[in-house]
Design a protein around this motif. Structure first.
Motif, PDB file in Angstrom:
ATOM      1  N   LYS A 209       0.847  -1.202   0.000  1.00 44.11           N
ATOM      2  CA  LYS A 209       0.000   0.000   0.000  1.00 44.11           C
ATOM      3  C   LYS A 209       0.879   1.248   0.000  1.00 44.11           C
ATOM      4  CE  LYS A 209      -4.236  -1.633   2.059  1.00 44.11           C
ATOM      5  NZ  LYS A 209      -4.792  -2.007   3.340  1.00 44.11           N
ATOM      6  N   LEU A 210       1.975   1.175   0.729  1.00 44.75           N
ATOM      7  CA  LEU A 210       2.907   2.306   0.773  1.00 44.75           C
ATOM      8  C   LEU A 210       3.539   2.514  -0.600  1.00 44.75           C
ATOM      9  CD1 LEU A 210       3.932   4.175   3.078  1.00 44.75           C
ATOM     10  CD2 LEU A 210       5.994   2.821   3.082  1.00 44.75           C
ATOM     11  N   PHE A 211       3.816   1.407  -1.269  1.00 37.89           N
ATOM     12  CA  PHE A 211       4.370   1.464  -2.628  1.00 37.89           C
ATOM     13  C   PHE A 211       3.383   2.183  -3.547  1.00 37.89           C
ATOM     14  CE2 PHE A 211       5.093  -1.145  -6.669  1.00 37.89           C
ATOM     15  CZ  PHE A 211       6.118  -0.329  -7.111  1.00 37.89           C
ATOM     16  N   ALA A 212       2.088   1.828  -3.391  1.00 39.01           N
ATOM     17  CA  ALA A 212       1.052   2.469  -4.211  1.00 39.01           C
ATOM     18  C   ALA A 212       0.998   3.960  -3.908  1.00 39.01           C
ATOM     19  CB  ALA A 212      -0.304   1.825  -3.932  1.00 39.01           C
ATOM     20  N   LYS A 213       1.124   4.302  -2.624  1.00 35.78           N
ATOM     21  CA  LYS A 213       1.087   5.717  -2.234  1.00 35.78           C
ATOM     22  C   LYS A 213       2.275   6.452  -2.861  1.00 35.78           C
ATOM     23  CE  LYS A 213       0.710   8.533   1.880  1.00 35.78           C
ATOM     24  NZ  LYS A 213       0.994   8.607   3.298  1.00 35.78           N
ATOM     25  N   PHE A 214       3.412   5.805  -2.835  1.00 35.29           N
ATOM     26  CA  PHE A 214       4.637   6.356  -3.403  1.00 35.29           C
ATOM     27  C   PHE A 214       4.448   6.667  -4.894  1.00 35.29           C
ATOM     28  CE2 PHE A 214       8.509   5.131  -5.731  1.00 35.29           C
ATOM     29  CZ  PHE A 214       9.467   5.918  -5.118  1.00 35.29           C
ATOM     30  N   ILE A 215       3.822   5.745  -5.600  1.00 34.72           N
ATOM     31  CA  ILE A 215       3.587   5.958  -7.033  1.00 34.72           C
ATOM     32  C   ILE A 215       2.587   7.094  -7.235  1.00 34.72           C
ATOM     33  CG2 ILE A 215       2.682   4.894  -9.150  1.00 34.72           C
ATOM     34  CD1 ILE A 215       3.497   2.201  -7.865  1.00 34.72           C
ATOM     35  N   ARG A 216       1.555   7.109  -6.374  1.00 34.77           N
ATOM     36  CA  ARG A 216       0.498   8.116  -6.559  1.00 34.77           C
ATOM     37  C   ARG A 216       1.009   9.527  -6.259  1.00 34.77           C
ATOM     38  NH1 ARG A 216      -4.762   6.030  -3.693  1.00 34.77           N
ATOM     39  NH2 ARG A 216      -5.700   7.677  -4.931  1.00 34.77           N
ATOM     40  N   ILE A 217       1.919   9.658  -5.301  1.00 37.73           N
ATOM     41  CA  ILE A 217       2.514  10.976  -5.051  1.00 37.73           C
ATOM     42  C   ILE A 217       3.301  11.405  -6.290  1.00 37.73           C
ATOM     43  CG2 ILE A 217       4.290  12.206  -3.712  1.00 37.73           C
ATOM     44  CD1 ILE A 217       3.331  10.818  -1.261  1.00 37.73           C
ATOM     45  N   GLY A 218       4.006  10.433  -6.896  1.00 41.50           N
ATOM     46  CA  GLY A 218       4.764  10.724  -8.124  1.00 41.50           C
ATOM     47  C   GLY A 218       3.844  11.232  -9.220  1.00 41.50           C
ATOM     48  N   ILE A 219       2.666  10.621  -9.352  1.00 44.03           N
ATOM     49  CA  ILE A 219       1.704  11.041 -10.376  1.00 44.03           C
ATOM     50  C   ILE A 219       1.206  12.450 -10.080  1.00 44.03           C
ATOM     51  CG2 ILE A 219      -0.598  10.577 -11.318  1.00 44.03           C
ATOM     52  CD1 ILE A 219      -0.003   7.633 -11.016  1.00 44.03           C
ATOM     53  N   ILE A 245      -2.332  12.219 -16.018  1.00 43.13           N
ATOM     54  CA  ILE A 245      -2.251  10.800 -15.663  1.00 43.13           C
ATOM     55  C   ILE A 245      -3.245  10.526 -14.537  1.00 43.13           C
ATOM     56  CG2 ILE A 245      -0.691   8.962 -14.925  1.00 43.13           C
ATOM     57  CD1 ILE A 245       1.573  11.030 -15.797  1.00 43.13           C
ATOM     58  N   GLU A 246      -3.957   9.431 -14.681  1.00 39.34           N
ATOM     59  CA  GLU A 246      -4.991   9.101 -13.699  1.00 39.34           C
ATOM     60  C   GLU A 246      -4.363   8.441 -12.463  1.00 39.34           C
ATOM     61  OE1 GLU A 246      -8.023   6.803 -15.485  1.00 39.34           O
ATOM     62  OE2 GLU A 246      -9.262   6.819 -13.686  1.00 39.34           O
ATOM     63  N   GLY A 247      -4.984   8.671 -11.309  1.00 38.39           N
ATOM     64  CA  GLY A 247      -4.576   7.908 -10.127  1.00 38.39           C
ATOM     65  C   GLY A 247      -3.754   8.670  -9.112  1.00 38.39           C
ATOM     66  N   GLY A 248      -3.783  10.000  -9.170  1.00 37.64           N
ATOM     67  CA  GLY A 248      -3.031  10.774  -8.182  1.00 37.64           C
ATOM     68  C   GLY A 248      -3.572  10.569  -6.778  1.00 37.64           C
ATOM     69  N   LEU A 249      -2.757  10.889  -5.781  1.00 34.55           N
ATOM     70  CA  LEU A 249      -3.147  10.656  -4.397  1.00 34.55           C
ATOM     71  C   LEU A 249      -4.124  11.730  -3.907  1.00 34.55           C
ATOM     72  CD1 LEU A 249      -2.514   8.877  -1.874  1.00 34.55           C
ATOM     73  CD2 LEU A 249      -0.840  10.606  -1.256  1.00 34.55           C
ATOM     74  N   GLU A 250      -3.741  12.983  -4.087  1.00 38.11           N
ATOM     75  CA  GLU A 250      -4.595  14.085  -3.615  1.00 38.11           C
ATOM     76  C   GLU A 250      -5.342  14.761  -4.765  1.00 38.11           C
ATOM     77  OE1 GLU A 250      -3.040  17.027  -0.960  1.00 38.11           O
ATOM     78  OE2 GLU A 250      -1.583  15.598  -0.194  1.00 38.11           O
ATOM     79  N   ILE A 251      -4.623  14.883  -5.903  1.00 42.11           N
ATOM     80  CA  ILE A 251      -5.220  15.604  -7.027  1.00 42.11           C
ATOM     81  C   ILE A 251      -5.747  14.585  -8.026  1.00 42.11           C
ATOM     82  CG2 ILE A 251      -4.841  17.462  -8.690  1.00 42.11           C
ATOM     83  CD1 ILE A 251      -2.328  18.158  -7.103  1.00 42.11           C
TER      84      ILE A 251
END
Lengths: 356, 77
Positions: A209-219, A245-251
C-alpha cells in the motif's frame, strides 16, 4: 506479522519463486551509501569540465568513463558515462533480485522500456541515423541493449512495431501511422501507470500500500508540473486532460478537471487546499517568471518523501524505489552541472536547477 | 468390577522430551531469525567488504536463543 504479509503478497503477485528482500534491500542500501553526498555539488560547481570528468572517473563511474574515454571526450564523455552507469545500475538491480521483488522492480523500470521505444520511434520519425538513436538509449529496463540496437537498425517504424507483436505495447503501437507520435507516447505512459497500479493495488499488505502511495505521489507531482506549465502558458483547453495521468493521491482527475479552466492566479489560489502547497507556498506567486524553482522544489519533496517512506518498511520494495529515484537524481544533477558549464551558464542558474 | 489401569510415564523420559523440545525449537527459531540477517549481511558485504565484521556479529546475535534453550535443557536434565 511478516509471515502474514508474505502470505498476502504471495497470493496476489504475478511473480515466481522466493523473494530475497533482505539481500536486495541491504545491498541496495549499501549502494545508496556510495552515492555522491550533498556536499559534493558545490565543489563540482567550482571545477572545470575536465576536472569534473576526472572527479567522476575516480568515483563510482570509473568503469564507465574508462570504457567510453576512447570514443567520446569532454561533455559527451560524461553524458554517455552517466547514461551507461544508470543502465548498468538498474540492470544490476534486476539481476540481484529474485521472485516478487524482481517482478516489482521490473514493473517500475518499465519506464525505461517505454522511454526507449519512444526514442526509437522519434528517431525513425525524424530519420536519425542508427548511431544517433543508439546514443540516446538507456537500457535500464527489461528490454536488453542488444534487442534495442536491433530495433534501432531497422529501416522503418513498421518494422520496429512488428517486433513488439507479442507484447502488451502492440495494441497501442499498431495505431501509429507515422504522424500521431505524441498521442502514442501519451498512451504508452498511461499504460505504464496502469501496469504499476495493477501490481501495487493487487495486494493488501501494508508495504505494498505504501508502494502504491509512493507511485500516486509521483503522479500528483507530474500532473502538478504539467498543470503549472499549462497555466503559465495560459492554456485552459479541456482537451489537455489527455495529458494528465490518472490515479493521483490528492489531485484526482475530477480535481484536475476543475483546475483546468482556471487562470494562473485562480489556479494558485486553489492549490492552497492541497498538502503540496506548504512545500511551494513561499516561491509561488501570480507574477512569477520562471517555473524552475517550483519544479525543483516538487522534485525535492518527492525525494524527501521517498526517503522517509523507505524507513517505514525496511524490508519492502520502497527502499529500492527510493534508491532508483536518488540515483536518477544524482545523474540528472551531474548532467545539469556539466551541460550548464558547457553552455557557459552562470553558477546561479545552474544552482537553481539542481535538486539537492 | 471395572478396574482402571493407570500408566505412569517415566519422569526421566519426560525430562528428556522437555530438554529436546527446548534445544530443538530454539534451534529452529535461531535459524529462522538468522536467515534474513545472514542474507542481508551477505548483500551488504557484496557492496562493501568492510562490513564483514559487523555482518558477522549481527548474524550470530540470534544464536543467543539457542544458547538459552541449551541452558534450559541442561538444567532440566
Amino acid at each position: 506479522m511478516r509471515l502474514l504479509q508474505k502470505f498476502k503478497r504471495g497470493s496476489s503477485s504475478g511473480s515466481k519463486g522466493h523473494s530475497n528482500y533482505a539481500y536486495t534491500v541491504s545491498r541496495v542500501r549499501a549502494m545508496k551509501s556510495k552515492l555522491l553526498p550533498k556536499e559534493t555539488y558545490p565543489r563540482l560547481m567550482n571545477m572545470s569540465i575536465d576536472e569534473i570528468t576526472r572527479f567522476i572517473g575516480e568515483s563510482g563511474y570509473k568503469e564507465d568513463v574508462d570504457e567510453l574515454a576512447m570514443i567520446y571526450e569532454g561533455v559527451d564523455l560524461i553524458e554517455h558515462s552517466l547514461n551507461r552507469n544508470l543502465s548498468v545500475t538498474f540492470r544490476k538491480l534486476l539481476n540481484i533480485s529474485e521472485g516478487e521483488v524482481n517482478f516489482l522492480i521490473a514493473e517500475y523500470l518499465r519506464e525505461y522500456d517505454i522511454w526507449n521505444i519512444k526514442t526509437i520511434l522519434r528517431g525513425k520519425y525524424c530519420r536519425a541515423s542508427t548511431e544517433e538513436i543508439l546514443e540516446s538509449l538507456i537500457a535500464g529496463g527489461t528490454l536488453t541493449y542488444t534487442f534495442l540496437s536491433g530495433l534501432a537498425s531497422k529501416g522503418s517504424y513498421e518494422d520496429v512495431i512488428s517486433e513488439f507483436e507479442d507484447t502488451e505495447y502492440y495494441p497501442i503501437l499498431k495505431n501509429y501511422n507515422g504522424t500521431n507520435l505524441s498521442d502514442i507516447e501519451n498512451q504508452l505512459d498511461k499504460l505504464y501507470y496502469a501496469g504499476l497500479f495493477a501490481v501495487a493495488g493487487g495486494s493488501r499488505s501494508k508495504d505494498r500500500k505504501l508502494f502504491a502511495k509512493f507511485i500516486r505521489i509521483g503522479i500528483d507531482i507530474k500532473n502538478l508540473m504539467i498543470l503549472f506549465r499549462l497555466k503559465k502558458a495560459g492554456i485552459t483547453d479541456p482537451q489537455m486532460m489527455n495529458l494528465m495521468i490518472e490515479g493521483g493521491l490528492e489531485i484526482e482527475l475530477r480535481d484536475i478537471q476543475k483546475l483546468m479552466p482556471l487562470s494562473f492566479e485562480e489556479f494558485i489560489k486553489q492549490l492552497e487546499n492541497y498538502s503540496y502547497w506548504k512545500e511551494i507556498s513561499d516561491i509561488v506567486n501570480p507574477g512569477m517568471q520562471s517555473l524552475i524553482d517550483v519544479e525543483t522544489r516538487l522534485k525535492k519533496y518527492r525525494l524527501k518523501s521517498a526517503s522517509s517512506f523507505s524507513h517505514v518498511y525496511p524490508l519492502s520494495i520502497v527502499p529500492i524505489m527510493d534508491y532508483i529515484l536518488t540515483k536518477r537524481n544524482e545523474v540528472n544533477n551531474l548532467r545539469i552541472i556539466v551541460r550548464g558549464k558547457a553552455s557557459n551558464l552562470s553558477d546561479g542558474v545552474i544552482r537553481e536547477q539542481l535538486v539537492i | 468390577m471395572v478396574t482402571e489401569t493407570v500408566t505412569m510415564m517415566d519422569p526421566a523420559g519426560l525430562k528428556a522430551i522437555g530438554a529436546a523440545l527446548a534445544v530443538g525449537l530454539t534451534g529452529l527459531a535461531s535459524g529462522i531469525a538468522e536467515k534474513d540477517i545472514g542474507t542481508a549481511a551477505i548483500g551488504a558485504m557484496a557492496e562493501n567488504e568492510a562490513l564483514f565484521g559487523k555482518g558477522l556479529i549481527l548474524t550470530v546475535i540470534p544464536e543467543t536463543i539457542v544458547i538459552f534453550g541449551l541452558v534450559v535443557a541442561l538444567l532440566s536434565l
